[in-house]
Motif scaffolding. Sequence first.
Motif, short mmCIF file in Angstrom:
data_model
loop_
_atom_site.label_atom_id
_atom_site.label_comp_id
_atom_site.label_asym_id
_atom_site.label_seq_id
_atom_site.Cartn_x
_atom_site.Cartn_y
_atom_site.Cartn_z
N TYR A 163 5.05 -14.09 15.64
CA TYR A 163 4.05 -13.08 15.79
C TYR A 163 2.61 -13.08 15.15
O TYR A 163 1.77 -12.48 15.44
N GLY A 164 2.63 -14.43 14.37
CA GLY A 164 1.50 -14.57 13.78
C GLY A 164 1.31 -13.35 12.72
O GLY A 164 1.97 -12.61 12.20
N ASP A 165 -0.06 -13.21 12.45
CA ASP A 165 -0.40 -11.98 11.95
C ASP A 165 -0.54 -10.75 12.38
O ASP A 165 -1.30 -9.73 12.17
N ALA A 166 -0.21 -10.83 13.96
CA ALA A 166 -0.55 -9.66 14.74
C ALA A 166 0.19 -8.21 14.18
O ALA A 166 -0.34 -7.27 14.16
N PRO A 167 1.18 -8.51 13.28
CA PRO A 167 1.78 -7.20 12.49
C PRO A 167 0.92 -6.61 11.62
O PRO A 167 1.04 -5.37 11.36
N ASN A 168 -0.02 -7.50 11.16
CA ASN A 168 -1.02 -6.87 10.07
C ASN A 168 -1.94 -5.92 10.53
O ASN A 168 -2.66 -5.35 10.01
N TYR A 169 -2.02 -6.14 11.97
CA TYR A 169 -3.19 -5.30 12.75
C TYR A 169 -2.40 -3.90 13.03
O TYR A 169 -3.36 -3.02 13.52
N LEU A 170 -1.22 -3.69 12.81
CA LEU A 170 -0.76 -2.40 13.05
C LEU A 170 -1.03 -1.35 12.06
O LEU A 170 -1.31 -2.03 10.76
N PRO A 171 -1.46 -0.11 12.21
CA PRO A 171 -2.00 0.52 11.41
C PRO A 171 -0.88 0.87 10.18
O PRO A 171 0.05 0.92 10.35
N LEU A 172 -1.42 0.60 8.93
CA LEU A 172 -0.64 0.73 7.61
C LEU A 172 -0.94 1.80 6.68
O LEU A 172 -2.37 2.19 6.83
N VAL A 173 -0.14 2.19 6.05
CA VAL A 173 -0.52 2.91 4.87
C VAL A 173 0.01 2.50 3.59
O VAL A 173 0.91 1.77 3.62
N GLU A 174 -0.84 2.67 2.37
CA GLU A 174 -0.43 2.19 1.25
C GLU A 174 0.30 2.97 0.42
O GLU A 174 -0.39 4.23 0.26
N LEU A 175 1.44 3.00 -0.03
CA LEU A 175 2.32 3.97 -0.65
C LEU A 175 2.31 3.53 -2.05
O LEU A 175 1.72 2.18 -2.42
N GLU A 176 3.08 4.03 -3.27
CA GLU A 176 3.26 3.55 -4.49
C GLU A 176 3.74 2.27 -4.79
O GLU A 176 3.13 1.53 -5.53
N THR A 177 4.75 2.05 -4.06
CA THR A 177 5.25 0.74 -4.26
C THR A 177 5.53 -0.13 -2.97
O THR A 177 5.96 -1.17 -3.16
N ARG A 178 4.99 0.40 -1.92
CA ARG A 178 4.94 -0.49 -0.80
C ARG A 178 4.02 0.11 0.26
O ARG A 178 3.42 0.89 0.38
N TYR A 179 3.76 -1.21 1.20
CA TYR A 179 2.99 -0.62 2.25
C TYR A 179 4.14 -0.37 3.35
O TYR A 179 5.20 -0.54 3.47
N ASP A 180 3.51 0.51 4.46
CA ASP A 180 4.50 1.14 5.63
C ASP A 180 3.57 1.31 6.66
O ASP A 180 2.46 1.41 6.57
N TYR A 181 4.28 1.54 7.79
CA TYR A 181 3.52 1.73 9.03
C TYR A 181 3.10 2.95 8.99
O TYR A 181 3.65 4.18 8.70
N ALA A 182 1.64 3.26 9.58
CA ALA A 182 1.16 4.67 9.54
C ALA A 182 1.46 5.40 10.92
O ALA A 182 1.69 6.54 10.68
N GLU A 183 2.02 4.71 11.84
CA GLU A 183 2.13 5.64 13.12
C GLU A 183 3.79 5.72 13.30
O GLU A 183 4.42 4.67 13.09
N PRO A 184 4.04 6.84 13.99
CA PRO A 184 5.38 7.25 13.89
C PRO A 184 6.17 6.15 15.08
O PRO A 184 7.20 5.78 14.66
N GLU A 185 5.33 5.78 16.06
CA GLU A 185 6.14 4.92 16.83
C GLU A 185 6.42 3.50 16.34
O GLU A 185 7.14 2.68 17.00
N ASP A 186 5.83 3.27 15.37
CA ASP A 186 6.00 1.79 14.55
C ASP A 186 7.11 1.99 13.62
O ASP A 186 7.66 1.03 12.74
N TYR A 187 7.66 3.46 13.47
CA TYR A 187 8.49 3.29 12.15
C TYR A 187 9.95 2.58 12.02
O TYR A 187 10.17 1.97 11.22
N ASP A 188 10.28 2.18 13.43
CA ASP A 188 11.58 1.01 13.43
C ASP A 188 11.05 -0.22 13.37
O ASP A 188 12.13 -0.85 13.24
N GLY A 189 9.90 -0.51 13.35
CA GLY A 189 9.41 -1.76 13.14
C GLY A 189 8.77 -2.61 14.28
O GLY A 189 8.51 -2.13 15.30
N VAL A 190 8.69 -3.90 14.13
CA VAL A 190 8.02 -4.67 15.44
C VAL A 190 8.98 -4.91 16.40
O VAL A 190 10.16 -5.29 16.35
N LYS A 191 8.54 -4.65 17.62
CA LYS A 191 9.29 -4.81 18.76
C LYS A 191 8.86 -6.22 19.39
O LYS A 191 7.96 -6.83 19.19
N GLU A 192 10.08 -6.55 20.23
CA GLU A 192 9.63 -8.00 21.09
C GLU A 192 8.62 -7.90 21.74
O GLU A 192 8.15 -9.22 22.25
#
Length: 326
Positions: A119-148
């Motif tokens: 997927y190259g760096d495409a996952p880095n273009y999903l909207p992200l939030v920075e939390l105290e100890t990790r980054y995470d996906y910002a959008e609810p539809e990405d919660y489960d992660g990257v789809k095929e």
Amino acid sequence: MWFDGQGHAVLGVDNNMRRDFFGEKGDTSWMLKRLKECTRRFTHVPADIRDRPAMFKLFDEWRPDLIIHCAAQPSHDLAATRPLDDFDVNALGTINLLEATRKHVPESVFIVMSTNKVYGDAPNYLPLVELETRYDYAEPEDYDGVKETLSIDQCLHSVFGASKVAADVMAQEYGRYFGLRTGVFRGGCLTGPSHSGVELHGFLNYLVKCAKAGETYTIIGYKGKQVRDQIHSYDVIQALWSFAQDPRPGEVYNLGGGRANSASVLECIGKIETLLDRKLDTRYHDQPRKGDHICYISDLTKFQTHYPAWCLSRSLDQILEELVHG
Ligand SMILES: NC(=O)c1ccc[n+]([C@@H]2O[C@H](COP(=O)([O-])OP(=O)(O)OC[C@H]3O[C@@H](n4cnc5c(N)ncnc54)[C@H](O)[C@@H]3O)[C@@H](O)[C@H]2O)c1
């Protein structure tokens, strides 16, 4: 070892090129020795998958009914220094095995371990939030992660990601075009105590090794908040075996630890510190690896829908417990 335990005859083709790639620490001969000692029907052949005539001969002689192709140059970073070796092993090696299958055992199931780096760096273009100890996906539809369905095209892959794309797409093509029973599994972080983890590949195994040896671990970029999903090799094998029993030709699946087994580098360090009851010695290098994922979690929905009997059996805490105290 699991297949041998189930009574299957297993042929292991591995020329220990991991030692050539990563030096002494990447040497897999300790594992080969253990396999020889602990199995009953395991045969090792130190052949090179780049050697086409040797692969054709081997397939003709052995006629395997299941091929699990895990041989690779597996490192993002190392590929940049050895692009020709990387391509020869990952791309050429794969078509050699696919063609050997088509020529000699076209009814057999062929599984290739691909990678989330396709997927190259495409996952880095999903909207992200920075939390105290990790980054995470910002959008609810990405919660489960990257789809095929995420594009593997027109992004920065690294040399390794590109050679794995070649292998991944070719295996799909041998399924769709030639009708072979191929399956492609795009791995998140595959781990466990059997890995010969090194700095350039095998993050969790290597981190625990550093921790246990009291060596300094270097956190590279993203403040250590980059997220990976960890899956134990046992659960990988169970997924591949599920596919092998009921293959869907040319299918592609993401396979990692999913949301439940995801953690940032900082979070993994924290868990290991708790298990060891001491602080780890770390240093920080600010420049991230080129194209490195900021937050990668494998969405397992597609695989679980196709193979509902499969589920993760090892949590991240169990994986870490085994790595640290096992
Ligand atoms: N470990 C991970 O986190 C991870 C993540 C995603 C994808 N994958 C993929 O899963 C597969 C297995 O990964 P791994 O972590 O076990 O890697 P690994 O390096 O531990 O295993 C690969 C094996 O292939 C062998 N090999 C390399 N070149 C060869 C050649 N030319 N001929 C014969 N054998 C050769 C090596 O000696 C090594 O034992 C790879 O395709 C890798 O890209 C791994």
